[in-house]
Write a protein that holds these residues in place. Structure first.
Motif, PDB file in Angstrom:
ATOM      1  N   MET A 285      45.577  29.452  28.646  1.00  0.00           N
ATOM      2  CA  MET A 285      46.893  29.244  27.744  1.00  0.00           C
ATOM      3  C   MET A 285      48.049  29.309  27.764  1.00  0.00           C
ATOM      4  O   MET A 285      47.316  30.564  27.034  1.00  0.00           O
ATOM      5  CB  MET A 285      46.239  27.949  25.991  1.00  0.00           C
ATOM      6  CG  MET A 285      47.769  27.311  25.734  1.00  0.00           C
ATOM      7  SD  MET A 285      47.495  26.876  24.271  1.00  0.00           S
ATOM      8  CE  MET A 285      45.467  25.821  24.244  1.00  0.00           C
ATOM      9  N   PRO A 286      49.224  29.444  28.386  1.00  0.00           N
ATOM     10  CA  PRO A 286      49.922  30.459  28.295  1.00  0.00           C
ATOM     11  C   PRO A 286      50.821  30.385  27.047  1.00  0.00           C
ATOM     12  O   PRO A 286      49.926  29.603  26.201  1.00  0.00           O
ATOM     13  CB  PRO A 286      51.000  30.125  29.164  1.00  0.00           C
ATOM     14  CG  PRO A 286      50.349  28.342  30.281  1.00  0.00           C
ATOM     15  CD  PRO A 286      49.648  28.541  29.606  1.00  0.00           C
ATOM     16  N   ARG A 287      50.791  31.553  26.523  1.00  0.00           N
ATOM     17  CA  ARG A 287      51.656  32.484  25.794  1.00  0.00           C
ATOM     18  C   ARG A 287      52.900  30.554  25.288  1.00  0.00           C
ATOM     19  O   ARG A 287      53.712  30.350  25.794  1.00  0.00           O
ATOM     20  CB  ARG A 287      52.275  33.349  25.510  1.00  0.00           C
ATOM     21  CG  ARG A 287      52.873  33.794  23.668  1.00  0.00           C
ATOM     22  CD  ARG A 287      52.806  35.686  24.120  1.00  0.00           C
ATOM     23  NE  ARG A 287      53.451  35.235  22.296  1.00  0.00           N
ATOM     24  CZ  ARG A 287      53.788  36.579  22.166  1.00  0.00           C
ATOM     25  NH1 ARG A 287      53.690  37.673  23.357  1.00  0.00           N
ATOM     26  NH2 ARG A 287      53.673  37.098  21.648  1.00  0.00           N
ATOM     27  N   GLY A 288      52.845  30.311  24.184  1.00  0.00           N
ATOM     28  CA  GLY A 288      53.976  29.181  24.014  1.00  0.00           C
ATOM     29  C   GLY A 288      54.229  28.238  24.295  1.00  0.00           C
ATOM     30  O   GLY A 288      54.571  26.980  24.523  1.00  0.00           O
ATOM     31  N   ASP A 289      52.453  28.204  24.966  1.00  0.00           N
ATOM     32  CA  ASP A 289      52.283  26.231  25.076  1.00  0.00           C
ATOM     33  C   ASP A 289      51.922  25.287  24.066  1.00  0.00           C
ATOM     34  O   ASP A 289      51.450  25.584  22.886  1.00  0.00           O
ATOM     35  CB  ASP A 289      50.974  26.232  26.286  1.00  0.00           C
ATOM     36  CG  ASP A 289      50.813  25.120  26.904  1.00  0.00           C
ATOM     37  OD1 ASP A 289      51.504  24.211  27.287  1.00  0.00           O
ATOM     38  OD2 ASP A 289      49.555  24.518  26.646  1.00  0.00           O
ATOM     39  N   LYS A 290      52.640  24.714  23.806  1.00  0.00           N
ATOM     40  CA  LYS A 290      52.816  23.623  22.452  1.00  0.00           C
ATOM     41  C   LYS A 290      51.399  22.367  23.136  1.00  0.00           C
ATOM     42  O   LYS A 290      52.059  21.526  22.507  1.00  0.00           O
ATOM     43  CB  LYS A 290      54.117  22.595  22.217  1.00  0.00           C
ATOM     44  CG  LYS A 290      54.862  24.251  22.508  1.00  0.00           C
ATOM     45  CD  LYS A 290      54.910  25.167  20.851  1.00  0.00           C
ATOM     46  CE  LYS A 290      56.089  25.738  21.129  1.00  0.00           C
ATOM     47  NZ  LYS A 290      55.677  26.529  20.179  1.00  0.00           N
ATOM     48  N   SER A 291      50.987  22.520  24.404  1.00  0.00           N
ATOM     49  CA  SER A 291      49.853  21.464  24.249  1.00  0.00           C
ATOM     50  C   SER A 291      48.689  20.490  22.821  1.00  0.00           C
ATOM     51  O   SER A 291      48.521  19.696  23.027  1.00  0.00           O
ATOM     52  CB  SER A 291      49.159  21.126  25.496  1.00  0.00           C
ATOM     53  OG  SER A 291      48.492  22.487  25.695  1.00  0.00           O
ATOM     54  N   SER A 292      48.464  22.179  22.420  1.00  0.00           N
ATOM     55  CA  SER A 292      46.851  21.175  21.803  1.00  0.00           C
ATOM     56  C   SER A 292      48.125  20.889  20.111  1.00  0.00           C
ATOM     57  O   SER A 292      47.368  20.687  19.253  1.00  0.00           O
ATOM     58  CB  SER A 292      47.232  23.361  21.201  1.00  0.00           C
ATOM     59  OG  SER A 292      47.446  24.883  20.535  1.00  0.00           O
ATOM     60  N   TYR A 293      49.097  20.869  19.837  1.00  0.00           N
ATOM     61  CA  TYR A 293      49.857  20.671  18.634  1.00  0.00           C
ATOM     62  C   TYR A 293      50.050  18.764  18.684  1.00  0.00           C
ATOM     63  O   TYR A 293      50.038  18.064  20.535  1.00  0.00           O
ATOM     64  CB  TYR A 293      51.107  20.551  18.406  1.00  0.00           C
ATOM     65  CG  TYR A 293      51.251  22.473  18.374  1.00  0.00           C
ATOM     66  CD1 TYR A 293      51.346  22.497  17.249  1.00  0.00           C
ATOM     67  CD2 TYR A 293      51.395  22.998  19.083  1.00  0.00           C
ATOM     68  CE1 TYR A 293      51.377  24.071  16.111  1.00  0.00           C
ATOM     69  CE2 TYR A 293      51.495  24.587  18.751  1.00  0.00           C
ATOM     70  CZ  TYR A 293      51.428  24.749  17.194  1.00  0.00           C
ATOM     71  OH  TYR A 293      51.223  26.208  16.910  1.00  0.00           O
TER      72      TYR A 293
END
Length: 140
Positions: A1-9
């Motif tokens: 997961m790249p830094r700043g990725d918001k998919s886990s929210y």
């Protein structure tokens, strides 16, 4: 997961962040600063992204089950291994969640809270001993 990725929210967390960002902009913050503040607030309140990595855990449990099956050589063993692995991951999740809530409630780490209560008990004992000595000296 790249830094700043918001998919886990979760969607709710994303909505919260959006609302916080808008209110920060209204107060005169820049676009970048408002976004940074919004996500920092969501992380502080919720402890990061709440979406679980279901696929990743399933893959990991399948791999461990396959390894166990190869070693023992049976389907039953493979099923047992998957059950064990899923139980372990579930236990880990509940333990960490319990620790986080305990920290949030007390505002301190569990060790610090235990130390403090230990000190209180020692102080009470010291007070009792002194009172007992006084009573003994009065009697004699």
């Amino acid at each position: 997961m790249p830094r700043g990725d918001k998919s886990s929210y979760t969607d709710k967390q994303k909505r919260k962040a959006e609302h916080i960002e808008q209110s920060a902009k209204e107060r005169g913050r820049s676009e970048e600063a408002a976004e940074r503040i919004a996500w920092a607030t969501v992380n502080k309140k919720d402890g990061g992204g709440k979406k679980t990595a279901k696929k990743a855990t399933k893959k990991a449990t399948k791999k461990s089950a396959k390894k166990a099956a190869k070693k023992s050589g049976g389907r039953k063993a493979a099923k047992k291994a998957t059950r064990k692995a899923t139980k372990k991951t579930a236990k880990k999740g509940t333990k960490t969640a319990a620790k986080k809530t305990a920290r949030k409630k007390t505002g301190k780490s569990p060790r610090k809270a235990a130390k403090k209560s230990g000190r209180k008990q020692a102080a009470k004992k010291g007070g009792r001993k002194a009172a007992a000595k006084k009573r003994a000296s009065r009697r004699s």
